[in-house]
Design a protein around this motif. Structure first.
Motif, PDB file in Angstrom:
ATOM      1  N   HIS A  21      37.198  41.957  22.699  1.00  0.00           N
ATOM      2  CA  HIS A  21      37.184  40.117  22.886  1.00  0.00           C
ATOM      3  C   HIS A  21      37.043  39.913  21.013  1.00  0.00           C
ATOM      4  N   ILE A  23      35.133  38.280  18.555  1.00  0.00           N
ATOM      5  CA  ILE A  23      33.839  37.254  18.758  1.00  0.00           C
ATOM      6  C   ILE A  23      33.185  36.322  17.185  1.00  0.00           C
ATOM      7  N   GLN A  63      28.353  31.989  19.397  1.00  0.00           N
ATOM      8  CA  GLN A  63      29.585  32.468  18.885  1.00  0.00           C
ATOM      9  C   GLN A  63      30.406  32.849  20.374  1.00  0.00           C
ATOM     10  N   VAL A  65      34.074  33.569  22.293  1.00  0.00           N
ATOM     11  CA  VAL A  65      35.132  34.583  22.331  1.00  0.00           C
ATOM     12  C   VAL A  65      36.570  33.970  22.092  1.00  0.00           C
ATOM     13  N   SER A  68      40.913  37.421  23.685  1.00  0.00           N
ATOM     14  CA  SER A  68      40.632  39.035  24.382  1.00  0.00           C
ATOM     15  C   SER A  68      42.219  39.815  24.907  1.00  0.00           C
TER      16      SER A  68
END
Length: 93
Positions: A21, A23, A63, A65, A68
């Protein structure tokens, strides 16, 4: 003779495993527009409007993601976004 054991992919070999991920963290020095631009320039399938939506999520939750997938691409996107000056969390699985 015992039956063969099932093998689980821990993500350490060449199998797919769990995704990595990328982020982006909230900070006090990047604008919404700057974050949206960086994301649109870096992450496949993210246009400026989607980048703005992600920037808003980063701002409101601290935050997000933003991508991915495979480790090598995660490293590439992470480094590119860092190059734009975004505040990045370490890569995670």
């Amino acid at each position: 003779m015992s039956p063969p054991r099932e093998r689980f992919d821990t993500g350490e070999g060449t199998g797919l495993g769990r995704p990595w991920h990328v982020i982006v963290l909230n900070d006090d020095h990047n604008t919404f527009e700057g974050v949206a631009f960086a994301l649109a320039q870096t992450i496949p399938g993210v246009d400026y409007d989607r980048g703005m939506a992600l920037a808003n999520r980063i701002h409101t939750t601290g935050q997000a993601v933003v991508w991915s997938g495979h480790h090598e691409l995660a490293e590439l996107y992470h480094a590119q976004l860092e190059g734009y000056g975004l505040t990045m969390a370490p890569l995670e699985r």
